[in-house]
Design a protein around this motif. Structure first.
Motif, PDB file in Angstrom:
ATOM      1  N   ILE A 130      -0.215 -16.516   8.906  1.00  0.00           N
ATOM      2  CA  ILE A 130       1.077 -15.821   8.896  1.00  0.00           C
ATOM      3  C   ILE A 130       0.801 -14.339   9.064  1.00  0.00           C
ATOM      4  O   ILE A 130      -0.186 -13.811   8.523  1.00  0.00           O
ATOM      5  N   ILE A 131       1.642 -13.679   9.862  1.00  0.00           N
ATOM      6  CA  ILE A 131       1.555 -12.220  10.022  1.00  0.00           C
ATOM      7  C   ILE A 131       2.917 -11.646   9.639  1.00  0.00           C
ATOM      8  O   ILE A 131       3.932 -11.986  10.255  1.00  0.00           O
ATOM      9  N   ILE A 132       2.895 -10.856   8.594  1.00  0.00           N
ATOM     10  CA  ILE A 132       4.141 -10.248   8.094  1.00  0.00           C
ATOM     11  C   ILE A 132       4.025  -8.742   8.317  1.00  0.00           C
ATOM     12  O   ILE A 132       3.076  -8.120   7.844  1.00  0.00           O
ATOM     13  N   ALA A 133       4.971  -8.165   9.041  1.00  0.00           N
ATOM     14  CA  ALA A 133       4.951  -6.713   9.249  1.00  0.00           C
ATOM     15  C   ALA A 133       6.258  -6.131   8.726  1.00  0.00           C
ATOM     16  O   ALA A 133       7.326  -6.732   8.899  1.00  0.00           O
ATOM     17  N   TRP A 134       6.161  -4.974   8.088  1.00  0.00           N
ATOM     18  CA  TRP A 134       7.377  -4.383   7.510  1.00  0.00           C
ATOM     19  C   TRP A 134       7.148  -2.914   7.169  1.00  0.00           C
ATOM     20  O   TRP A 134       6.009  -2.433   7.149  1.00  0.00           O
ATOM     21  N   VAL A 135       8.242  -2.227   6.869  1.00  0.00           N
ATOM     22  CA  VAL A 135       8.182  -0.839   6.415  1.00  0.00           C
ATOM     23  C   VAL A 135       7.891  -0.875   4.917  1.00  0.00           C
ATOM     24  O   VAL A 135       8.750  -1.281   4.118  1.00  0.00           O
ATOM     25  N   ALA A 136       6.683  -0.464   4.534  1.00  0.00           N
ATOM     26  CA  ALA A 136       6.294  -0.540   3.122  1.00  0.00           C
ATOM     27  C   ALA A 136       7.202   0.364   2.288  1.00  0.00           C
ATOM     28  O   ALA A 136       7.450   1.530   2.649  1.00  0.00           O
ATOM     29  N   GLY A 137       7.692  -0.188   1.177  1.00  0.00           N
ATOM     30  CA  GLY A 137       8.646   0.548   0.345  1.00  0.00           C
ATOM     31  C   GLY A 137       8.117   1.877  -0.168  1.00  0.00           C
ATOM     32  O   GLY A 137       8.883   2.829  -0.356  1.00  0.00           O
ATOM     33  N   GLU A 138       6.797   1.940  -0.394  1.00  0.00           N
ATOM     34  CA  GLU A 138       6.214   3.164  -0.954  1.00  0.00           C
ATOM     35  C   GLU A 138       5.838   4.185   0.119  1.00  0.00           C
ATOM     36  O   GLU A 138       5.369   5.277  -0.207  1.00  0.00           O
ATOM     37  N   SER A 139       6.013   3.828   1.393  1.00  0.00           N
ATOM     38  CA  SER A 139       5.580   4.711   2.494  1.00  0.00           C
ATOM     39  C   SER A 139       6.619   5.805   2.761  1.00  0.00           C
ATOM     40  O   SER A 139       7.737   5.760   2.246  1.00  0.00           O
ATOM     41  N   SER A 140       6.244   6.757   3.618  1.00  0.00           N
ATOM     42  CA  SER A 140       7.179   7.853   3.939  1.00  0.00           C
ATOM     43  C   SER A 140       8.463   7.329   4.579  1.00  0.00           C
ATOM     44  O   SER A 140       9.565   7.720   4.210  1.00  0.00           O
ATOM     45  N   TYR A 141       8.290   6.434   5.553  1.00  0.00           N
ATOM     46  CA  TYR A 141       9.496   5.842   6.174  1.00  0.00           C
ATOM     47  C   TYR A 141      10.294   5.055   5.136  1.00  0.00           C
ATOM     48  O   TYR A 141      11.526   5.107   5.111  1.00  0.00           O
ATOM     49  N   GLY A 142       9.562   4.308   4.286  1.00  0.00           N
ATOM     50  CA  GLY A 142      10.232   3.509   3.264  1.00  0.00           C
ATOM     51  C   GLY A 142      11.078   4.386   2.350  1.00  0.00           C
ATOM     52  O   GLY A 142      12.247   4.080   2.066  1.00  0.00           O
ATOM     53  N   ILE A 143      10.494   5.488   1.913  1.00  0.00           N
ATOM     54  CA  ILE A 143      11.212   6.399   1.005  1.00  0.00           C
ATOM     55  C   ILE A 143      12.414   7.029   1.726  1.00  0.00           C
ATOM     56  O   ILE A 143      13.518   7.120   1.184  1.00  0.00           O
ATOM     57  N   LEU A 144      12.165   7.436   2.980  1.00  0.00           N
ATOM     58  CA  LEU A 144      13.235   8.069   3.767  1.00  0.00           C
ATOM     59  C   LEU A 144      14.423   7.114   3.967  1.00  0.00           C
ATOM     60  O   LEU A 144      15.589   7.495   3.799  1.00  0.00           O
ATOM     61  N   TYR A 145      14.123   5.867   4.299  1.00  0.00           N
ATOM     62  CA  TYR A 145      15.195   4.892   4.537  1.00  0.00           C
ATOM     63  C   TYR A 145      15.952   4.586   3.237  1.00  0.00           C
ATOM     64  O   TYR A 145      17.178   4.445   3.235  1.00  0.00           O
TER      65      TYR A 145
END
Ligand SMILES: C[S@@+](CC[C@H](N)C(=O)[O-])C[C@H]1O[C@@H](n2cnc3c(N)ncnc32)[C@H](O)[C@@H]1O
Length: 232
Positions: A130-145
Motif C-alpha cells: 500500500i502507498i499512502i500519500a498525504w499532507v502531513a498534519g504537522e508539516s508547513s502545508y498541513g499547518i497552513l491548511y
C-alpha cells in the motif's frame, strides 16, 4: 460535495501549480520504481491526473481506478481510465487481487480511515504494497491548511501563502489532517509491516512551486509524505 461539483477547479489548481504536481507525482513514482507496480488500484483516483502523468510521462500503468465523485470520475474517464464508482471503505474487488493499492491525498476526506486500510489489506495479495500519500498534519502545508480552514478564508494569509493556494472548498471538505505518527500507528494496527517513508515539498509553501523536487527518504522535512507498507 466539492469534488462532485468543483472537479474542474481541482484540476485547474494543480495545473497552476505544475511543479508541485510533478514533485508529488515523483513521490508516488519513487516507490513504484523501487518495488514495481504489478496489478494496481488507485483508490479515490479523482480526475486521474497523477495516473495520466505516470502513464504518459513514465510508462507506469495503474490499471484500476475507483472514485465516488461523479465529476472527478468523468474527467478520469476523459483521460482514458476505466473508473469504478465506489468508496475506499467498501472496495468492489475480490480478496488478494492487487499487488499495489494507492491512496493518494484521500485520507483527509474519507469517512473511516481504518476501514479504508482494512479494505486495502483485504484486496492486496500477500507481499502486496500500500502507498499512502498525504499532507502531513504537522508539516508547513498541513499547518497552513488547518489555519486557513479555521479562519475560513485565505485573505489574512495571502502574504505567506502560495500564489495559487489550495481552494478553500477542498480544505473545508477535509475531515482531518493526520500526522505521520497517527497514520503509521493506524497502518500497523491493521497488520501491515515493513513501513518506509519518502517525502517531497521541503521548501516553504510560498516557494514550493518554484521547482520540481526529487523525493528523499524519510518524513521529517517534507510536507507531502508517502508511506509504503507491505501485507505480510
Ligand atoms: C484531494 S482528492 C485526490 C484525488 C487524486 N487521488 C489525486 O491525488 O489527485 C481527494 C479524492 O478523494 C475522494 N474521496 C472522498 N471520499 C472518499 C471515499 N470515502 N473513498 C474514496 N475516495 C474518496 C474525493 O472524491 C476526491 O476525488
Amino acid at each position: 460535495m466539492a469534488f462532485e461539483h468543483e472537479a474542474r477547479k481541482y484540476d485547474d489548481w494543480f495545473l497552476k501549480n505544475k511543479n508541485v504536481l510533478y514533485s508529488e507525482v515523483l513521490l508516488i513514482k519513487y516507490f513504484l520504481d523501487k518495488y514495481g507496480v504489478g496489478r494496481a488500484l488507485s483508490v479515490g483516483c479523482g480526475s486521474a491526473l497523477f495516473e495520466s502523468i505516470l502513464r504518459d510521462d513514465f510508462n507506469i500503468r495503474i490499471e484500476y481506478c475507483l472514485e465516488p465523485a461523479e465529476g472527478m470520475a468523468r474527467i478520469a474517464e476523459e483521460r482514458g481510465f476505466r473508473v469504478d464508482r465506489g468508496v475506499a471503505e467498501n472496495l468492489p474487488y475480490p480478496n488478494e487481487f492487487f499487488d499495489t493499492v494507492i491512496q493518494n491525498g484521500i485520507i483527509h476526506y474519507v469517512n473511516d480511515p481504518r476501514k479504508t486500510l482494512e479494505e486495502a489489506f483485504r484486496v492486496l495479495k500477500h507481499g502486496g504494497q500500500i502507498i499512502i500519500a498525504w499532507v502531513a498534519g504537522e508539516s508547513s502545508y498541513g499547518i497552513l491548511y488547518q489555519l486557513a480552514g479555521v479562519l475560513g478564508d485565505w485573505g489574512a494569509l495571502r502574504r505567506i501563502a502560495p500564489k495559487y493556494p489550495y481552494p478553500l472548498e477542498f480544505i473545508k471538505e477535509a475531515k482531518r489532517w493526520p500526522t505521520v505518527e497517527e497514520v503509521k500507528e493506524l497502518v500497523e494496527s491493521v497488520g501491515f509491516g515493513n513501513i518506509e517513508f519518502a517525502q517531497t515539498l521541503t521548501m516553504h509553501p510560498k516557494y514550493s512551486n518554484d521547482l520540481i523536487e526529487e523525493p528523499t527518504e524519510g518524513y521529517t522535512k517534507g510536507d507531502y509524505v508517502a508511506l509504503r507498507a507491505v501485507k505480510p
